[in-house]
Design a protein around this motif. Structure first.
Motif, PDB file in Angstrom:
ATOM      1  N   GLY A 171      34.083 -11.290  24.291  1.00  0.00           N
ATOM      2  CA  GLY A 171      34.256 -10.568  25.545  1.00  0.00           C
ATOM      3  C   GLY A 171      35.013 -11.316  26.619  1.00  0.00           C
ATOM      4  O   GLY A 171      35.433 -10.721  27.608  1.00  0.00           O
ATOM      5  N   GLY A 172      35.167 -12.618  26.466  1.00  0.00           N
ATOM      6  CA  GLY A 172      35.931 -13.380  27.454  1.00  0.00           C
ATOM      7  C   GLY A 172      35.291 -13.406  28.822  1.00  0.00           C
ATOM      8  O   GLY A 172      35.898 -13.033  29.834  1.00  0.00           O
ATOM      9  N   GLY A 173      34.037 -13.863  28.874  1.00  0.00           N
ATOM     10  CA  GLY A 173      33.321 -13.914  30.143  1.00  0.00           C
ATOM     11  C   GLY A 173      34.020 -14.753  31.193  1.00  0.00           C
ATOM     12  O   GLY A 173      33.973 -14.436  32.388  1.00  0.00           O
ATOM     13  N   ALA A 174      34.688 -15.825  30.764  1.00  0.00           N
ATOM     14  CA  ALA A 174      35.414 -16.665  31.719  1.00  0.00           C
ATOM     15  C   ALA A 174      36.544 -15.885  32.367  1.00  0.00           C
ATOM     16  O   ALA A 174      36.795 -16.012  33.575  1.00  0.00           O
ATOM     17  CB  ALA A 174      35.953 -17.907  31.017  1.00  0.00           C
ATOM     18  N   GLN A 175      37.242 -15.083  31.578  1.00  0.00           N
ATOM     19  CA  GLN A 175      38.320 -14.268  32.130  1.00  0.00           C
ATOM     20  C   GLN A 175      37.779 -13.281  33.161  1.00  0.00           C
ATOM     21  O   GLN A 175      38.374 -13.097  34.230  1.00  0.00           O
ATOM     22  CB  GLN A 175      39.027 -13.502  31.013  1.00  0.00           C
ATOM     23  CG  GLN A 175      40.184 -12.644  31.496  1.00  0.00           C
ATOM     24  CD  GLN A 175      40.806 -11.819  30.386  1.00  0.00           C
ATOM     25  OE1 GLN A 175      40.134 -11.454  29.418  1.00  0.00           O
ATOM     26  NE2 GLN A 175      42.094 -11.533  30.517  1.00  0.00           N
ATOM     27  N   VAL A 176      36.627 -12.675  32.855  1.00  0.00           N
ATOM     28  CA  VAL A 176      36.044 -11.697  33.769  1.00  0.00           C
ATOM     29  C   VAL A 176      35.593 -12.375  35.061  1.00  0.00           C
ATOM     30  O   VAL A 176      35.832 -11.866  36.166  1.00  0.00           O
ATOM     31  CB  VAL A 176      34.877 -10.956  33.105  1.00  0.00           C
ATOM     32  CG1 VAL A 176      34.197 -10.016  34.093  1.00  0.00           C
ATOM     33  CG2 VAL A 176      35.364 -10.172  31.887  1.00  0.00           C
ATOM     34  N   MET A 177      34.944 -13.537  34.953  1.00  0.00           N
ATOM     35  CA  MET A 177      34.519 -14.253  36.156  1.00  0.00           C
ATOM     36  C   MET A 177      35.716 -14.610  37.032  1.00  0.00           C
ATOM     37  O   MET A 177      35.665 -14.484  38.264  1.00  0.00           O
ATOM     38  CB  MET A 177      33.724 -15.503  35.778  1.00  0.00           C
ATOM     39  CG  MET A 177      32.397 -15.214  35.099  1.00  0.00           C
ATOM     40  SD  MET A 177      31.400 -16.690  34.755  1.00  0.00           S
ATOM     41  CE  MET A 177      30.478 -16.857  36.298  1.00  0.00           C
ATOM     42  N   CYS A 178      36.799 -15.024  36.402  1.00  0.00           N
ATOM     43  CA  CYS A 178      38.005 -15.348  37.171  1.00  0.00           C
ATOM     44  C   CYS A 178      38.611 -14.085  37.776  1.00  0.00           C
ATOM     45  O   CYS A 178      39.047 -14.090  38.934  1.00  0.00           O
ATOM     46  CB  CYS A 178      39.022 -16.051  36.276  1.00  0.00           C
ATOM     47  SG  CYS A 178      38.575 -17.743  35.823  1.00  0.00           S
ATOM     48  N   GLY A 231      37.330 -12.962  40.951  1.00  0.00           N
ATOM     49  CA  GLY A 231      37.653 -13.779  42.116  1.00  0.00           C
ATOM     50  C   GLY A 231      36.794 -15.005  42.314  1.00  0.00           C
ATOM     51  O   GLY A 231      36.757 -15.560  43.425  1.00  0.00           O
ATOM     52  N   MET A 232      36.146 -15.475  41.254  1.00  0.00           N
ATOM     53  CA  MET A 232      35.227 -16.601  41.385  1.00  0.00           C
ATOM     54  C   MET A 232      35.885 -17.838  41.991  1.00  0.00           C
ATOM     55  O   MET A 232      35.314 -18.481  42.883  1.00  0.00           O
ATOM     56  CB  MET A 232      34.641 -16.955  40.008  1.00  0.00           C
ATOM     57  CG  MET A 232      33.770 -18.202  39.988  1.00  0.00           C
ATOM     58  SD  MET A 232      33.204 -18.620  38.318  1.00  0.00           S
ATOM     59  CE  MET A 232      34.732 -19.131  37.532  1.00  0.00           C
ATOM     60  N   MET A 233      37.071 -18.184  41.534  1.00  0.00           N
ATOM     61  CA  MET A 233      37.695 -19.433  41.976  1.00  0.00           C
ATOM     62  C   MET A 233      37.980 -19.416  43.478  1.00  0.00           C
ATOM     63  O   MET A 233      37.697 -20.394  44.194  1.00  0.00           O
ATOM     64  CB  MET A 233      38.982 -19.687  41.190  1.00  0.00           C
ATOM     65  CG  MET A 233      38.766 -19.955  39.719  1.00  0.00           C
ATOM     66  SD  MET A 233      37.780 -21.441  39.411  1.00  0.00           S
ATOM     67  CE  MET A 233      37.838 -21.507  37.609  1.00  0.00           C
ATOM     68  N   ASP A 234      38.524 -18.308  43.958  1.00  0.00           N
ATOM     69  CA  ASP A 234      38.817 -18.207  45.389  1.00  0.00           C
ATOM     70  C   ASP A 234      37.542 -17.993  46.201  1.00  0.00           C
ATOM     71  O   ASP A 234      37.391 -18.563  47.297  1.00  0.00           O
ATOM     72  CB  ASP A 234      39.787 -17.057  45.642  1.00  0.00           C
ATOM     73  CG  ASP A 234      41.181 -17.359  45.115  1.00  0.00           C
ATOM     74  OD1 ASP A 234      41.531 -18.556  44.995  1.00  0.00           O
ATOM     75  OD2 ASP A 234      41.918 -16.399  44.822  1.00  0.00           O
TER      76      ASP A 234
END
Length: 388
Positions: free
Chosen positions: A139-146, A149-152
Motif C-alpha cells: 500500500g505504500g504507507g510512506a507515500q501516503v504519509m508524505c 503533507g507530513m514533512m511540511d
C-alpha cells in the motif's frame, strides 16, 4: 553490546512491547490495535504531541528538545504480512493468517525505546518527529504519509530509518551512500491468439510459443540494452496458459518483476519491453498487451546524511561492525518516498542467525532493539547538541 545504560535498563520493557505487538499482527493500513498500543506507550512516556490518523492508522509524535533547532524524523514501520506463523513461540500471532514475519514489531519497539529515553533526557536541541508508519509491505504507507503533507506539517528536515537483517552478525550496521535498495516494478503481458487442436497447429495462432519467445527476448534487455555495469533485475515469475495436452489455447499470461536503481535504466527497460512484446507478438501472429506497473522507487541515501549515520553507528557498536559501503539490495522499501522528500539515510542492522525475512519461522531477535534505540538516540543528540 555497547548500548546506552539507561536503554539497557528498560530493554525488558522493549522486549515486552515487541512480543505483545507480535501477538496482534495487522495488515496494510488496517492496524487499529497496533496504532492504539503505540499511542498508549507514547502517552505514558509523556511525549509533547501525538498526531494520529495519518495514512489512516499512522502516528507522528513530537518530542521537544532543549532550545531551538531543526526537526529530525525517525521512522518505524508497524504492519505485518499475510503469512501463517510457524514459530511456535508462546507469544505467537493470535490473528490467523497474519504474522510479523519482517520484524516491524521490533522496529516499533526500538523507536518506542528511543522515545522513552529522549523524553526523559531531552539532551538535544530542536525537535524529534517519531514516525510510526503502516502499510510498508502493501500500500505504500510512506507515500501516503508524505502525500498528506507530513514533512511540511511537522517541518521535518532529515529522516532516518533502520531495518533488521537476519543472517548478518548481531549488531553490524550496513549502509551505503546513494541507492541502497531498488525500485520495484511489476509487469503483466496478456497474449491473445487463436486456439485449436494440438495435432493441427498450422490452423492456430499459438500463444504458448509466442509466450516462450517473449520471455526469452525480454532477457536480452539486461544483456544487450543496459550497460553491464548498471545493476538491474528482470525476472519472469509466472506463465499461465492451457488446460489440456492436446489443445492449443486461445491465450497466455506472463507476469514478472523489474528491479532497478536508476530512473534512466527503469525507463529504458520499460520502453524496450513494450517494443519487444509488440514485435514478438507480430512475429508469431498474435496480439499482446503489456501492463507495466511502476511501484516503490529506489531507496536513495543522501551522501552526507549516510556518512553522519555511519559515524553514529561506529560510536554505538565500534568501527569493525559498521560497513558504510555495503552492496545494494534488489529488494524494495517504501521509505524511499520519504527520502525523495528529505535527505536522510536507511540502514540495515544485523540480527544474528535465524529464519529469513518473510519466512513463517521468522522471529525478531529482541537483542537488536536496544542497539537500534541507542543509534536513534545518539543520532539525535549528536546532530542537534544542546548549546550551553
Amino acid at each position: 553490546m555497547p548500548v546506552l545504560n539507561r536503554i539497557a535498563d528498560f530493554a525488558g520493557d522493549m522486549t515486552a512491547w515487541r512480543q505483545h505487538l507480535h501477538t496482534i499482527p495487522e495488515l496494510s493500513f488496517d492496524c487499529p490495535k497496533t496504532s492504539a498500543f503505540i499511542k498508549e506507550r507514547l502517552e505514558e512516556f509523556g511525549v509533547d504531541e501525538i498526531h494520529t490518523g495519518i495514512a489512516q492508522t499512522g502516528i507522528v509524535a513530537i518530542i521537544n528538545g532543549t532550545g531551538a533547532g531543526r526537526t529530525v524524523g525517525l521512522r518505524a514501520d508497524f504492519d505485518a504480512l499475510p503469512i501463517e506463523e510457524e514459530t511456535g513461540v508462546e507469544y505467537a500471532s493470535t490473528h490467523a493468517g497474519k504474522m510479523h514475519a519482517c520484524g516491524h514489531d521490533g522496529h516499533t519497539a526500538m523507536l518506542l525505546g528511543a522515545a522513552k529515553y529522549l523524553v526523559e533526557t531531552r539532551n538535544f536541541a530542536g525537535r524529534v518527529a517519531l514516525i510510526f508508519q503502516p502499510a510498508e509491505e502493501d500500500g505504500g504507507g510512506a507515500q501516503v504519509m508524505c502525500a498528506e503533507g507530513m514533512m511540511d506539517r511537522f517541518d521535518i528536515a532529515e529522516v532516518y530509518g533502520i531495518h533488521n537483517m537476519p543472517g548478518e552478525e548481531l549488531g553490524n550496521f550496513l549502509t551505503t551512500p546513494g541507492p541502497i535498495m531498488a525500485a520495484v516494478d511489476s509487469f503483466t503481458i496478456e497474449i491473445k491468439g487463436r486456439g485449436g487442436h494440438g495435432a493441427m497447429p498450422h490452423e492456430t495462432a499459438d500463444p504458448v510459443v509466442a509466450a516462450c519467445g517473449i520471455v526469452q527476448a525480454i532477457q536480452t534487455i539486461s544483456s544487450r540494452n543496459v550497460h553491464s555495469g548498471r545493476e538491474k533485475v528482470i525476472s519472469v515469475t509466472q506463465i499461465h496458459t492451457g488446460s489440456a495436452s492436446n489443445v492449443i489455447p486461445d491465450s497466455a499470461m506472463i507476469n514478472g518483476t523489474v528491479r532497478t536503481f536508476d530512473k534512466d535504466v527503469q525507463t529504458l527497460i520499460r520502453k524496450r519491453m513494450e517494443e519487444i512484446v509488440q514485435g514478438q507478438a507480430a512475429s508469431y501472429g498474435v496480439t499482446a498487451e503489456l501492463d507495466y506497473e511502476v511501484g516503490y522507487p529506489a531507496t536513495v541515501n543522501d551522501d552526507t546524511a549516510t556518512g553522519f549515520a555511519a559515524s553514529i553507528a561506529r560510536e554505538v557498536v565500534g568501527d569493525a561492525k559498521v560497513n558504510a559501503e555495503t552492496p545494494r539490495v534488489a529488494g524494495a522499501e517504501d521509505f524511499s518516498y520519504m527520502l525523495e522528500e528529505r535527505p536522510g539515510a536507511y540502514l540495515f542492522l544485523g540480527a544474528g542467525p535465524g529464519a529469513g525475512l518473510h519466512h513463517p519461522k521468522f522471529n525478531f531477535n529482541d537483542e537488536v532493539a536496544p542497539i537500534g534505540a541507542s543509534f536513534f538516540v545518539r543520532l539525535v543528540e549528536q546532530m542537534q547538541p544542546v548549546v550551553k
